[in-house]
Design a protein around this motif. Structure first.
Motif, PDB file in Angstrom:
ATOM      1  N   SER A 148      94.901  -9.353  20.399  1.00 60.62           N
ATOM      2  CA  SER A 148      95.063  -9.237  18.956  1.00 60.62           C
ATOM      3  C   SER A 148      94.746  -7.800  18.575  1.00 60.62           C
ATOM      4  O   SER A 148      93.853  -7.170  19.135  1.00 60.62           O
ATOM      5  CB  SER A 148      94.178 -10.223  18.212  1.00 60.62           C
TER       6      SER A 148
ATOM      7  N   GLY B 300      80.959  -0.017  14.647  1.00 61.01           N
ATOM      8  CA  GLY B 300      82.217   0.725  14.613  1.00 61.01           C
ATOM      9  C   GLY B 300      82.867   0.711  13.253  1.00 61.01           C
ATOM     10  O   GLY B 300      84.040   1.020  13.100  1.00 61.01           O
TER      11      GLY B 300
ATOM     12  N   ILE C  27      82.353   0.299  23.159  1.00 60.76           N
ATOM     13  CA  ILE C  27      82.332   0.855  21.798  1.00 60.76           C
ATOM     14  C   ILE C  27      81.558   2.167  21.752  1.00 60.76           C
ATOM     15  O   ILE C  27      81.963   3.117  21.069  1.00 60.76           O
ATOM     16  CB  ILE C  27      81.768  -0.183  20.807  1.00 60.76           C
ATOM     17  N   LEU C  45      92.325   6.702  26.306  1.00 61.80           N
ATOM     18  CA  LEU C  45      92.043   5.266  26.284  1.00 61.80           C
ATOM     19  C   LEU C  45      92.424   4.616  27.605  1.00 61.80           C
ATOM     20  O   LEU C  45      91.728   3.720  28.087  1.00 61.80           O
ATOM     21  CB  LEU C  45      92.796   4.599  25.135  1.00 61.80           C
ATOM     22  N   PRO C  55      90.598  -4.539  30.542  1.00 68.90           N
ATOM     23  CA  PRO C  55      92.050  -4.494  30.376  1.00 68.90           C
ATOM     24  C   PRO C  55      92.448  -3.582  29.217  1.00 68.90           C
ATOM     25  O   PRO C  55      91.783  -3.579  28.171  1.00 68.90           O
ATOM     26  CB  PRO C  55      92.421  -5.942  30.067  1.00 68.90           C
ATOM     27  N   LEU C  56      93.494  -2.800  29.400  1.00 71.15           N
ATOM     28  CA  LEU C  56      93.929  -1.856  28.371  1.00 71.15           C
ATOM     29  C   LEU C  56      94.196  -2.567  27.046  1.00 71.15           C
ATOM     30  O   LEU C  56      93.896  -2.044  25.975  1.00 71.15           O
ATOM     31  CB  LEU C  56      95.196  -1.128  28.840  1.00 71.15           C
ATOM     32  N   ALA C  57      94.726  -3.783  27.106  1.00 71.04           N
ATOM     33  CA  ALA C  57      95.011  -4.524  25.873  1.00 71.04           C
ATOM     34  C   ALA C  57      93.727  -4.753  25.075  1.00 71.04           C
ATOM     35  O   ALA C  57      93.725  -4.686  23.848  1.00 71.04           O
ATOM     36  CB  ALA C  57      95.683  -5.859  26.196  1.00 71.04           C
ATOM     37  N   LYS C  58      92.629  -5.000  25.765  1.00 67.45           N
ATOM     38  CA  LYS C  58      91.372  -5.240  25.061  1.00 67.45           C
ATOM     39  C   LYS C  58      90.819  -3.941  24.503  1.00 67.45           C
ATOM     40  O   LYS C  58      90.227  -3.912  23.420  1.00 67.45           O
ATOM     41  CB  LYS C  58      90.342  -5.894  25.996  1.00 67.45           C
ATOM     42  N   PHE C  60      92.602  -1.468  23.454  1.00 71.32           N
ATOM     43  CA  PHE C  60      93.423  -1.210  22.260  1.00 71.32           C
ATOM     44  C   PHE C  60      93.019  -2.143  21.129  1.00 71.32           C
ATOM     45  O   PHE C  60      92.978  -1.746  19.966  1.00 71.32           O
ATOM     46  CB  PHE C  60      94.903  -1.393  22.622  1.00 71.32           C
ATOM     47  N   SER C  61      92.701  -3.385  21.467  1.00 69.52           N
ATOM     48  CA  SER C  61      92.266  -4.353  20.463  1.00 69.52           C
ATOM     49  C   SER C  61      90.997  -3.874  19.775  1.00 69.52           C
ATOM     50  O   SER C  61      90.887  -3.889  18.549  1.00 69.52           O
ATOM     51  CB  SER C  61      92.017  -5.698  21.162  1.00 69.52           C
ATOM     52  N   VAL C  62      90.041  -3.399  20.554  1.00 66.32           N
ATOM     53  CA  VAL C  62      88.790  -2.889  19.996  1.00 66.32           C
ATOM     54  C   VAL C  62      89.034  -1.613  19.197  1.00 66.32           C
ATOM     55  O   VAL C  62      88.510  -1.441  18.096  1.00 66.32           O
ATOM     56  CB  VAL C  62      87.764  -2.638  21.132  1.00 66.32           C
ATOM     57  N   THR C  64      91.589  -0.773  17.541  1.00 68.85           N
ATOM     58  CA  THR C  64      92.250  -1.016  16.252  1.00 68.85           C
ATOM     59  C   THR C  64      91.443  -1.922  15.349  1.00 68.85           C
ATOM     60  O   THR C  64      91.745  -2.061  14.170  1.00 68.85           O
ATOM     61  CB  THR C  64      93.641  -1.654  16.457  1.00 68.85           C
ATOM     62  N   PHE C  65      90.422  -2.569  15.889  1.00 67.64           N
ATOM     63  CA  PHE C  65      89.613  -3.481  15.067  1.00 67.64           C
ATOM     64  C   PHE C  65      88.614  -2.710  14.193  1.00 67.64           C
ATOM     65  O   PHE C  65      88.374  -3.064  13.046  1.00 67.64           O
ATOM     66  CB  PHE C  65      88.864  -4.453  15.977  1.00 67.64           C
ATOM     67  N   TYR C  66      88.022  -1.680  14.769  1.00 66.78           N
ATOM     68  CA  TYR C  66      86.939  -0.984  14.092  1.00 66.78           C
ATOM     69  C   TYR C  66      87.437   0.224  13.314  1.00 66.78           C
ATOM     70  O   TYR C  66      88.124   1.076  13.850  1.00 66.78           O
ATOM     71  CB  TYR C  66      85.873  -0.549  15.106  1.00 66.78           C
TER      72      TYR C  66
END
Lengths: 257, 632, 161
Positions: A148, B300, C27, C45, C55-58, C60-62, C64-66
């Motif tokens: 996500s 963050g 983080i 990244l 995993p790169l997907a995770k 990227f997920s982090v 874009t989350f913060y």
């Protein structure tokens, strides 16, 4: 074994059973969207909410998601109280606003009495209900190629940088588990494309059918310890082989003295 | 420097006190973020440089010191002289000379820099005679403004770690928990969960590896008590955590600090380094055999990470998505281990409780809410700042006696407490004694202790919309009711403030609110409707005005409000024209000014600056031009 | 001071040395990377994902989350307007409008010369000095629209109306 009551009916289940299964064991059901028997429960869609209480709570109830709440001895479960129904309706109504053109959402909403959304419909309708089944199954098989992205209203499922995911093995688990079939993929002779990434397929050495991607074979071989040659034959041919072997064995048993 | 054993600790404290006493005169400059924003760094530098130039440390034992937030941010930069207790306000770097003159001579004070009581108009010299400070009872904030947060010896001289020594050497872990239980301490982050009960559960939970965490995320906009404690007295937090770790059997801890508080990270890091050197943190603390160390984890930029399960996921390096907490964190929390998470202020209280006893703490407050509470009093109030008071103090006392009343003496409208999970309390409830239960009954909640005072120039529909806008950005997006519900609720409110409200909107809002409260996964979604519901409860007429008359009674919603100058009252001073950002006001000097409706953007700047009350606002729908269809 | 370009891996290597090679460091690593490079370059990244075994997907997920992280290069000076409640009722919106007028950029946008990026941020905890404007590392309390140009150092320059 523990005993609890669901809508007045007593049911006994092993300790550790989750409430949703106890409810089904009692012959009732609740709607779900993000639940899947092969994956850990997630608690995101909120449709499986039910009211629970205990004798000693004097009528005080709390609403819990039955997919994650553990069944307890002495629990009193009410799956269709007024407020449970109202809440499910709001959830379905909100989903319908998000996904107005999605048949599954229309069906679930209609079943809960919501024919048309009372909210502002999505100016960019999508089929994705953000149930996360795709990312959860991808994590489950140890690939984690998609996840996500963003948070809140902008949340979506995407590969890293919205580009071809380097870790994807092209197994199609995400596309197949998606309840609204909103993950597109293309198969053509000997190749498969999903999430913008194209894969070369391995062909069965016996029947010639293109059956797995190279990356799938490598991944599952590494994960299970089977040799990569296991994927030389497709599943159908392996089954045929197995059937022939059993036939030979049983005939041998019959004809031996 | 490393302390081993009780006797060595007493000796170290004695030495620290001696050293503090040798500083016969102290000039304390507030360097909390509030005063820093007002230039106190330059004030501190000017005083230090001038004192240095005059050789005052050698000659008269005068030392300058930078401290954390004194709390009276409205009047910053603040300087306090000890031992006389003189408080100077709004100090500028150029005042350094005269301040030092008076401090050294000991004869009077620089009168024009003293706090002036708005009621008596007389200057008040002493810190603890200023009403803002006189009425406070500082427990969690006991040392802020007194100690230099960068010097552990100063903290020791002021009582730091006494509670820890008692806990480690005189009490068993169970006795420590009993002391906290006697104190009646409840979580100071907002929910008010009984602290001792949490610690007991973690102590009992099976598992070798346990954690104690400090929630320094302080996401409620308007609250800054935790920032002040972390920046101004970091040792109070460390001490509390060591005590808690001892009580539950944990050897690892984290302090989770929000990304927006870089100074807190610096001060905590430094304090931890010093504490380790002195044997107050790390292996074999004070020679007791107990090991415990702490790491800092930075946020963050996510309000949702103030929620305990999201915070833990963030420490684990993941996205801050809360999880359903049917299994408590005290059984399976951080890295699936038993975990105790408490707020900064809670930890700061723990040391004082162990030092002075649970009974002492419980002697303050109300029946169910014991002790004191820190509040950040901000908004349209004269004395904005940070205060700490016994639970049970009334809102009226806080806002008027300590806060000095409403800015500009405008009428009070409401005070918002509890941040985005809280609600607005109207004038009728000003005599509410502040405690967990009473605020919840009134439809609000304690939250972090943010109190945002609002005057008649606040539209309550706009306030609710503001909080929705905030939460929309902060929702993690995992569950449907919160992610989609906030979006749809905001659409309804955007319509209300733009004059597109329809009959039935209030019912629509209430139905959606219930769905979010009952359906959401975590407290962010569940409490998101609170500002909406509480403003509906006490200010329903404002909502009705927006819907039925397309009017904003407070004159704030720009699409609904027009301004005009009242001819009889205007004296032509031109202040309005100067303030107008849209060049919409014209007029000759000393002659009647006019607002050109076609250019006016309804920002209200003219209304705020007019000294003659000559500007009035009214619903745009009632503008005569609106009927004729044209505007000048 | 512009951060190192994404071709310069020295800062990244120094950062990766500081932390245990595990997901829990993600983080903190991203924050140090963001401080060094002024944003999160995508090849950095990828290296982080590989080194921490996430995993790169995770990752990227982090990322874009913060909200602390930007995946786009940012301006030399970050201008932050606090949108906390106290700041909101004391006129933070007008500060944003003034900056938009002066620099012709909205929130999360950067001036074409990469001089300024405007961000609206959550409460910085200086509520008693509301509204608060932060230019680079400098806090300006009780900020007024009329004082913004000076705070930004763009007094007298052409106003982009």
């Amino acid at each position: 074994m523990i005993s609890l009551s669901v809508n007045g009916k007593t049911v006994r289940v092993p300790e550790g059973t989750r409430l949703l299964d106890a409810i089904r064991g009692a012959g009732f059901d609740v709607p779900t969207l993000c639940d899947h028997p092969a994956l850990e429960p997630w608690g995101g869609c909120r449709l499986c909410l039910v009211d629970v209480t205990r004798k000693e709570w004097d009528g005080w109830c709390k609403m819990v998601v039955s997919c994650m709440f553990p069944a307890e001895d002495g629990l009193v479960v009410l799956t269709d109280t007024e407020r449970v129904q109202r809440t499910r309706r709001v959830v379905a109504d909100l989903l319908l606003a998000r996904c107005p053109d999605t048949p599954l959402v229309q069906k679930v909403a209609a079943r809960l009495g919501v024919e048309r959304t009372s909210y502002a419909p999505n100016p960019e309708p999508t089929d994705c209900i953000l149930c996360a089944l795709c990312t959860r199954v991808c994590d489950h098989i140890g690939v984690s190629a998609i996840a996500s992205v963003n948070r809140g209203a902008g949340r979506e499922i995407a590969p890293p940088f919205h580009d071809a995911p380097p870790d994807c093995i092209g197994c199609l688990a995400c596309a197949e588990i998606c309840p609204t079939s909103c993950i597109p993929y293309e198969t053509s002779d000997g190749s498969r494309t999903i999430w913008g990434k194209t894969f070369e397929m391995l062909r069965c050495t016996r029947c010639g059918r293109a059956h797995v991607t190279k990356e799938e074979a490598r991944h599952f071989a590494a994960r299970t310890g089977v040799p990569e040659s296991y994927f030389d034959l497709c599943d159908a041919c392996k089954r045929e082989d197995m059937a022939r072997q059993f036939t030979r064995l049983s005939e041998g048993a019959r004809t031996s003295p | 420097m490393r302390i081993e054993g009780k006797a060595a600790f007493e000796e170290a404290v004695r030495k620290a006190r001696e050293e503090a006493a040798s500083r016969r005169l102290e000039v304390l400059v507030c360097c909390g973020t509030g005063c820093l924003a007002n230039g106190s760094q330059k004030v501190a530098e000017a005083l230090a440089a001038e004192a240095d130039r005059r050789g005052l440390s050698a000659s008269v034992g005068l030392f300058t010191k930078k401290t954390g937030c004194h709390g009276f941010c409205e009047r910053g930069p603040l300087v306090v002289i000890q031992p006389s207790g003189t408080l100077y306000t709004r100090v500028k770097p150029e005042n350094a000379g005269e301040i030092l003159d008076k401090a050294v001579s000991g004869d009077g004070a620089v009168t024009r820099l003293l706090y002036r009581d708005p009621a008596t108009k007389k200057p008040v010299e002493k810190y603890d005679e200023v009403p803002f400070y006189k009425n406070q009872t500082r427990v969690a904030m006991r040392n802020i403004g007194k100690v230099d947060p960068a010097d552990i010896r100063d903290a020791l001289a002021h009582g730091a770690y006494r509670g820890l020594v008692r806990a480690l050497f005189d009490l068993s872990p169970e006795e420590v928990i009993a002391e906290v239980e006697k104190a009646g301490l409840r979580g100071r982050g907002g929910a008010g969960f009984p602290t001792a009960r949490k610690w007991k559960a973690a102590r009992k939970a099976p598992g070798e590896r346990k954690f104690v965490l400090c929630n320094g995320d302080e996401g409620d906009p308007g609250a800054f008590k935790d920032r002040s404690i972390m920046e101004g007295d970091p040792h109070s937090v460390l001490e509390g955590m060591v005590i808690g770790a001892y009580a539950v059997g944990a050897h690892e801890g984290y302090i989770y600090v929000r990304d927006e508080y870089p100074l807190a990270v610096v001060h905590l890091t430094l304090a931890m380094e010093q504490a380790r050197r002195w044997g107050l943190l790390g292996k074999n603390i004070l020679g007791s055999g107990f090991d415990f160390d702490i790491r800092i984890s930075r946020g963050g930029g996510a309000f949702v990470c103030g929620e305990s399960s999201a915070l833990m996921r963030s420490i684990e390096g993941k996205t801050g998505e809360p999880r359903q907490k049917y299994v408590h964190a005290t059984d399976k929390g951080l890295f699936d281990c038993p975990t105790v998470l408490n707020n900064v202020e809670t930890w700061a209280d723990v040391g004082a409780i162990l030092d002075r006893g649970g009974e002492w703490f419980a002697s303050m407050g109300t029946a169910k809410s014991k002790g004191t509470k820190a509040f950040s009093l901000v908004g349209k109030v004269k004395n904005t700042g940070l205060i700490e008071l016994p639970m049970g103090t009334t809102l009226r006392h806080i806002i008027y006696d300590i806060g000095g009343g409403i800015l500009g003496d405008r009428p009070f409208k409401a005070v918002q407490t509890g941040g985005p999970s809280g609600g607005c309390v109207p004038e009728a409830l000003l005599d509410l004694p502040v405690d967990y239960e009473k605020l919840t009954e009134a439809g609000s909640m304690m939250g972090s202790g943010g109190m945002i005072v609002m005057d008649d120039r606040t539209c309550m529909v706009d306030v609710a919309r503001y909080f929705l806008g905030f939460l929309i950005e902060e929702s993690c997006g995992k569950c449907t009711p919160c992610r989609e519900g906030l979006k749809q609720m905001k659409v309804l409110f955007d319509d209300l403030v733009a004059g597109r409200g329809r009959p039935g909107d209030i019912e629509r809002i209430e139905r959606l609110a219930e769905g979010m409260q009952l359906g959401s996964l975590c407290e962010l979604g569940k409490s998101a409707p609170n500002p909406v519901l509480s403003t509906l409860r006490y200010f329903r007429h404002e909502y009705e005005a927006h819907i039925e008359r397309k009017a904003c009674p407070a004159g704030i919603c720009r699409d609904l409000t027009a301004y005009e100058i009242v001819a009889e009252a205007c004296n032509g001073c031109g202040a309005c024209a100067k303030a107008c950002p849209a060049d919409a006001i014209t007029g000759e000097k000393k002659a009647l000014h006019v607002i050109h409706q076609g250019k006016c953007i309804s920002c209200g700047a003219c209304f705020t600056v007019c000294p003659s009350d000559a500007i009035r606002f009214f619903p745009k729908a009632e503008r005569p031009e609106a009927a004729s269809g044209g505007l000048p | 001071m512009n951060g190192a370009s994404c071709q310069d891996t020295a800062p990244l290597e120094a950062i990766l040395e500081k932390y245990p090679r595990e997901e829990a460091s993600l983080i903190q690593v991203l924050q140090d990377v963001h401080r060094a490079y002024h944003y999160l370059p995508c090849d950095v990244l990828e290296k982080v994902a590989e080194t921490l075994d996430v995993p790169l997907a995770k990752v990227f997920s982090v990322a874009t989350f913060y909200k602390a992280f930007s995946l786009k290069p940012q301006g030399k000076t970050i201008v932050k307007v606090c949108m906390g409640t106290a700041c909101h009722i004391r006129g933070a919106g007008q500060l944003v409008e003034e900056i938009q007028r002066l620099l012709a950029i909205g929130p999360d946008e950067t001036t074409p010369d990469m001089g300024f990026t405007l961000k609206t941020v959550n409460c910085v905890g200086a509520c008693a000095m509301a509204p608060v404007l932060i230019v680079g590392e400098t806090y300006h309390g009780n900020a007024k629209p009329a004082k913004v140009a000076k705070a930004l150092g763009v007094e007298g320059k052409h106003h982009a109306h």
